[in-house]
Design a protein around this motif. Structure first.
Motif, PDB file in Angstrom:
ATOM      1  N   ALA A  52       0.834  -1.207   0.000  1.00 34.02           N
ATOM      2  CA  ALA A  52       0.000   0.000   0.000  1.00 34.02           C
ATOM      3  C   ALA A  52       0.866   1.253   0.000  1.00 34.02           C
ATOM      4  O   ALA A  52       0.601   2.203  -0.746  1.00 34.02           O
ATOM      5  N   LYS A  53       1.902   1.263   0.811  1.00 33.82           N
ATOM      6  CA  LYS A  53       2.780   2.442   0.875  1.00 33.82           C
ATOM      7  C   LYS A  53       3.540   2.653  -0.433  1.00 33.82           C
ATOM      8  O   LYS A  53       3.924   3.770  -0.744  1.00 33.82           O
ATOM      9  N   LEU A  54       3.746   1.575  -1.187  1.00 27.50           N
ATOM     10  CA  LEU A  54       4.476   1.665  -2.448  1.00 27.50           C
ATOM     11  C   LEU A  54       3.552   1.890  -3.651  1.00 27.50           C
ATOM     12  O   LEU A  54       4.000   1.841  -4.784  1.00 27.50           O
ATOM     13  N   GLY A  55       2.253   2.107  -3.390  1.00 30.90           N
ATOM     14  CA  GLY A  55       1.369   2.523  -4.467  1.00 30.90           C
ATOM     15  C   GLY A  55       0.203   1.625  -4.814  1.00 30.90           C
ATOM     16  O   GLY A  55      -0.647   2.008  -5.624  1.00 30.90           O
ATOM     17  N   ALA A  56       0.130   0.415  -4.253  1.00 27.57           N
ATOM     18  CA  ALA A  56      -1.026  -0.445  -4.530  1.00 27.57           C
ATOM     19  C   ALA A  56      -2.289   0.256  -4.035  1.00 27.57           C
ATOM     20  O   ALA A  56      -2.269   0.892  -2.985  1.00 27.57           O
ATOM     21  N   THR A  57      -3.363   0.147  -4.794  1.00 26.31           N
ATOM     22  CA  THR A  57      -4.584   0.851  -4.411  1.00 26.31           C
ATOM     23  C   THR A  57      -5.608  -0.051  -3.737  1.00 26.31           C
ATOM     24  O   THR A  57      -6.496   0.440  -3.052  1.00 26.31           O
TER      25      THR A  57
END
Length: 169
Positions: A52-57
């Motif tokens: 999540a922190k790396l961009g997964a939505t």
């Protein structure tokens, strides 16, 4: 860049174990923006939170242990990513095929879950497996070969990471 994760562990998964580190290294090198991720066997939620922190939505964090879901929810809140993470029990989870499936669990369950995992990764999607001892890596990779193009196995100490790309069905 560096992603800092703050968490209190109630279950397996401090991020210090070589298998977790192998998965975190993979995540750090992946393109996660807008991706849908499943963290199967989420434990404390560290892989789900990192995704999540790396961009997964959208991140589905699933486990067989209700305590793991509580820990994942708490840790997701501590890290400001709770709206992106859905913790749920494996049994009864409503999972659609994902762009990325992460599973840092034992080799035996990984082998038996291969057909299920193949169904949970969209064609062109990625699979990342760890919790595998060095001498188990070949058997796990072979088990997934009917569905995935397997990358060279990555080792750290006595542990391995097997990852691959889902072939079209």
């Amino acid at each position: 860049g560096t992603v800092v994760i703050r968490f209190r562990t109630r279950s397996f998964g401090t991020g210090l174990h070589p298998t977790t580190a192998l998965c975190l290294e993979w995540l750090d090198s992946a393109e996660l923006a807008g991706k849908r991720v499943i963290d199967y066997g989420c434990g404390s939620g560290i892989l789900a939170i990192a995704a999540a922190k790396l961009g997964a939505t959208v991140v589905h964090a699933v486990d067989i242990d209700p305590q793991a879901l509580i820990a994942t929810r708490d840790n997701a809140e501590r890290n400001g990513v709770a709206p992106l993470i859905t913790p749920e029990l494996v049994e009864g989870a409503s999972l659609a095929p994902a762009d990325i499936l992460l599973a840092n669990i034992l080799a035996g369950p990984l082998e038996s879950l291969a057909p299920s995992f193949a169904a949970l990764v969209r064609p062109g999607g990625q699979l990342v497996l760890s919790g595998i001892l060095r001498n188990q890596a070949e058997a796990v990779a072979t088990r997934y070969a009917p569905w995935f193009d397997i990358a060279p196995v990555v080792f750290r100490d006595d542990w391995a990471r097997v990852d691959g790309v889902r072939r079209p069905t």
